[in-house]
Motif scaffolding. Structure first.
Motif, PDB file in Angstrom:
ATOM      1  N   PHE A  18      42.673  53.796  38.819  1.00 55.24           N
ATOM      2  CA  PHE A  18      43.705  53.315  37.910  1.00 55.24           C
ATOM      3  C   PHE A  18      44.613  54.508  37.596  1.00 55.24           C
ATOM      4  O   PHE A  18      44.601  55.043  36.481  1.00 55.24           O
ATOM      5  CB  PHE A  18      43.030  52.794  36.653  1.00 55.24           C
ATOM      6  N   TYR A  28      47.123  39.043  50.396  1.00 57.05           N
ATOM      7  CA  TYR A  28      46.222  40.200  50.431  1.00 57.05           C
ATOM      8  C   TYR A  28      44.775  39.743  50.268  1.00 57.05           C
ATOM      9  O   TYR A  28      44.417  39.120  49.282  1.00 57.05           O
ATOM     10  CB  TYR A  28      46.593  41.174  49.306  1.00 57.05           C
ATOM     11  N   MET A  62      36.900  55.088  46.454  1.00 62.38           N
ATOM     12  CA  MET A  62      37.778  54.128  45.793  1.00 62.38           C
ATOM     13  C   MET A  62      39.250  54.518  45.897  1.00 62.38           C
ATOM     14  O   MET A  62      40.123  53.684  45.758  1.00 62.38           O
ATOM     15  CB  MET A  62      37.393  54.005  44.302  1.00 62.38           C
ATOM     16  N   THR A  65      53.158  41.922  43.781  1.00 66.35           N
ATOM     17  CA  THR A  65      52.241  42.768  43.006  1.00 66.35           C
ATOM     18  C   THR A  65      52.739  43.121  41.608  1.00 66.35           C
ATOM     19  O   THR A  65      51.934  43.339  40.707  1.00 66.35           O
ATOM     20  CB  THR A  65      51.978  44.095  43.746  1.00 66.35           C
ATOM     21  N   ALA A  93      40.497  46.476  32.050  1.00 65.56           N
ATOM     22  CA  ALA A  93      41.468  47.578  32.093  1.00 65.56           C
ATOM     23  C   ALA A  93      41.956  47.925  30.694  1.00 65.56           C
ATOM     24  O   ALA A  93      42.087  49.099  30.335  1.00 65.56           O
ATOM     25  CB  ALA A  93      42.645  47.194  32.982  1.00 65.56           C
ATOM     26  N   GLU A 100      51.080  48.175  33.623  1.00 64.69           N
ATOM     27  CA  GLU A 100      51.080  46.974  34.442  1.00 64.69           C
ATOM     28  C   GLU A 100      49.814  46.939  35.294  1.00 64.69           C
ATOM     29  O   GLU A 100      49.339  47.971  35.770  1.00 64.69           O
ATOM     30  CB  GLU A 100      52.306  46.972  35.364  1.00 64.69           C
ATOM     31  N   ILE A 101      49.293  45.750  35.466  1.00 69.63           N
ATOM     32  CA  ILE A 101      48.084  45.583  36.285  1.00 69.63           C
ATOM     33  C   ILE A 101      48.413  44.593  37.386  1.00 69.63           C
ATOM     34  O   ILE A 101      48.634  43.416  37.117  1.00 69.63           O
ATOM     35  CB  ILE A 101      46.923  45.077  35.420  1.00 69.63           C
ATOM     36  N   ASP A 102      48.462  45.080  38.630  1.00 70.07           N
ATOM     37  CA  ASP A 102      48.823  44.181  39.729  1.00 70.07           C
ATOM     38  C   ASP A 102      47.567  43.663  40.427  1.00 70.07           C
ATOM     39  O   ASP A 102      46.438  44.038  40.080  1.00 70.07           O
ATOM     40  CB  ASP A 102      49.761  44.891  40.711  1.00 70.07           C
ATOM     41  N   ASP A 103      47.785  42.804  41.414  1.00 67.35           N
ATOM     42  CA  ASP A 103      46.650  42.155  42.090  1.00 67.35           C
ATOM     43  C   ASP A 103      45.707  43.170  42.716  1.00 67.35           C
ATOM     44  O   ASP A 103      44.493  42.969  42.733  1.00 67.35           O
ATOM     45  CB  ASP A 103      47.162  41.221  43.197  1.00 67.35           C
ATOM     46  N   GLU A 104      46.261  44.242  43.254  1.00 69.59           N
ATOM     47  CA  GLU A 104      45.398  45.195  43.950  1.00 69.59           C
ATOM     48  C   GLU A 104      44.523  45.960  42.966  1.00 69.59           C
ATOM     49  O   GLU A 104      43.363  46.251  43.250  1.00 69.59           O
ATOM     50  CB  GLU A 104      46.263  46.130  44.794  1.00 69.59           C
ATOM     51  N   LEU A 105      45.059  46.249  41.810  1.00 65.86           N
ATOM     52  CA  LEU A 105      44.242  46.903  40.799  1.00 65.86           C
ATOM     53  C   LEU A 105      43.167  45.946  40.302  1.00 65.86           C
ATOM     54  O   LEU A 105      42.017  46.351  40.078  1.00 65.86           O
ATOM     55  CB  LEU A 105      45.119  47.378  39.639  1.00 65.86           C
ATOM     56  N   ASP A 133      41.724  43.693  42.061  1.00 67.02           N
ATOM     57  CA  ASP A 133      40.686  43.704  43.098  1.00 67.02           C
ATOM     58  C   ASP A 133      39.787  44.913  42.956  1.00 67.02           C
ATOM     59  O   ASP A 133      38.571  44.824  43.084  1.00 67.02           O
ATOM     60  CB  ASP A 133      41.328  43.717  44.488  1.00 67.02           C
ATOM     61  N   ARG A 134      40.411  46.078  42.724  1.00 64.47           N
ATOM     62  CA  ARG A 134      39.607  47.313  42.616  1.00 64.47           C
ATOM     63  C   ARG A 134      38.661  47.228  41.433  1.00 64.47           C
ATOM     64  O   ARG A 134      37.502  47.634  41.510  1.00 64.47           O
ATOM     65  CB  ARG A 134      40.530  48.514  42.431  1.00 64.47           C
ATOM     66  N   ARG A 163      35.800  44.941  42.127  1.00 63.37           N
ATOM     67  CA  ARG A 163      34.816  45.588  43.006  1.00 63.37           C
ATOM     68  C   ARG A 163      33.939  46.556  42.218  1.00 63.37           C
ATOM     69  O   ARG A 163      32.733  46.653  42.448  1.00 63.37           O
ATOM     70  CB  ARG A 163      35.539  46.361  44.123  1.00 63.37           C
TER      71      ARG A 163
END
Lengths: 216, 184
Positions: free
Chosen positions: A4, A86, A132, A185, B49, B108-113, B115-116, B119
């Motif tokens: 992050f 994605y 990560m 995104t 988050a 901002e929190i996008d789709d990839e974050l 996902d992370r 996980r």
């Protein structure tokens, strides 16, 4: 690199503001006479220069200007079709050694401000896919590349006071939320940036400048 | 003194007021665990988050008052995390008091974050379940499944036969499946 990075950046800046400010205050107490002079000088500087100074990473290029070709490139890139959905479990992986070449290909159709380029070190990205902070598929790369291009345009807008250049940069910033990956995104933040750039609100833009754009 | 990356947690926290950059090292070291912790307990990446941001902001503010003699830094951090989680459950929302005090921007929190973070939650769950296995099975499963080492390599490092390692992995996975089923 963290999972992050925006939070890491925000915390790092907060730490320097919060604790750095306390240190400066201590020196102030020890230098009252100097403060009086400094306060007067600061007031004069503020009156003479209502907008904050340009960030040190941006060096305005008086001779270089945004071209019509760049604006056309921006519009064309924003009109590209959607990228595939994605799916981290099934995304084909880009070999670590190929990252720089794939990044160069992805950057090729993207508009950049005059005299500025994306110097992200793809070779330095961790190669272990279990790390990560590794980046290993083209969609993730494209998201990052588009985001960084948006940052460069934002920094370009903030770094110039030339009205024509600001209008040109605002035009590209209006396209940024529609870039193929950013429209998926994170368009909301970039739409806000585009609105503020169109309105000429430098102070608010500096306040909401994404953490990831610092240091570029 | 060595690189900050080598400093223990306690030193990073106590050094933060004089050396603000030390906090970033502390953050990076514990970011994944904290995000995973909140993801497991909230079931929502955006809330996780938010909670992580507020936890680390509170830790940053509290770094000046942290006293190593009172306990380990990680225990102190997790105490803040648990408190923030309980408060969010009581109030039905995540506080942002520490972040406002530090004038931190909304992130901002996008789709990839997302996902992370999801996980990280799954990994934390796996580690929680692994901790319930007998040590030799946990070690074998971790080496085979998480670290993807060969049976031959694992057998050599623990000085036993491949057949024994295979059995430990098999029993460990069987137990994990049963644990996972009973939890769900």
């Amino acid at each position: 690199m963290s999972a992050f990075p925006a939070l890491e950046e925000a915390l790092d800046q907060a730490a320097h503001r919060h604790y750095g400010r306390k240190r400066r205050r201590l020196r102030w107490r020890l230098a009252v006479p100097a403060l009086a002079t400094a306060a007067v000088a600061a007031s004069i500087a503020l009156i003479a220069r209502p907008e904050p100074a340009a960030p040190p990473s941006v060096k305005p290029q008086p001779a270089a200007r945004v071209t019509v070709a760049t604006l056309d490139r921006s519009r064309a890139y924003a009109r590209r079709p959607d990228t595939p959905k994605y799916d981290p479990a099934h995304q084909p992986r880009v070999a670590h050694a190929a990252l720089p070449a794939v990044a160069a290909r992805l950057r090729q159709p993207i508009p950049y401000p005059p005299g500025m380029s994306d110097d992200f070190d793809w070779a330095a990205v961790p190669s272990d896919p279990r790390d990560m902070s590794s980046i290993g598929n083209a969609l993730e790369m494209q998201s990052l590349i588009e985001f960084r291009a948006g940052c460069l345009w934002l920094l370009y807008w903030l770094g110039t006071t030339d009205p024509r250049e600001r209008r040109a940069a605002a035009s590209v910033l209006a396209d940024v939320p529609h870039f193929p990956r950013l429209r998926v995104t994170g368009p909301r933040m970039w739409r806000r940036i585009a609105e503020l750039a169109a309105a000429g609100d430098a102070l608010e833009l500096r306040a909401i400048q994404p953490g990831q754009c610092h240091g570029m | 003194m060595g690189s900050m990356e080598d400093w223990p947690d306690e030193e990073l926290l106590t050094a933060t007021p004089a050396t603000p950059a030390a906090f970033a090292v502390f953050y990076r070291r514990h970011e994944a665990a904290v995000l995973g912790y909140f993801m497991r307990r909230s079931g929502n990446a955006e809330i996780a988050a938010d909670l992580a941001a507020e936890t680390f902001a509170a830790a940053l503010l509290g770094a000046r008052r942290y006293e190593p003699e009172r306990g380990e830094a990680i225990a102190w951090l997790y105490g803040i995390a648990r408190h923030r989680l309980m408060r969010s459950l009581e109030q039905g929302r995540v506080e942002d008091r520490a972040r406002r005090k530090l004038a931190m921007p909304r992130l901002e929190i996008d789709d990839e974050l997302v996902d992370r973070i999801e996980r990280l939650g799954a990994e934390e769950r796996a580690l929680e379940l692994l901790a319930k296995l007998p040590p030799d099975q946990a070690q074998a499963v971790r080496a085979r499944v998480l670290d993807q080492r060969s049976y031959k390599d694992i057998a050599a490092s623990v000085q036993t036969s491949e057949a024994v390692v295979r059995k430990r992995v098999s029993r460990g996975l069987h137990t994990l499946r049963a644990l996972a089923r009973s939890r769900s």
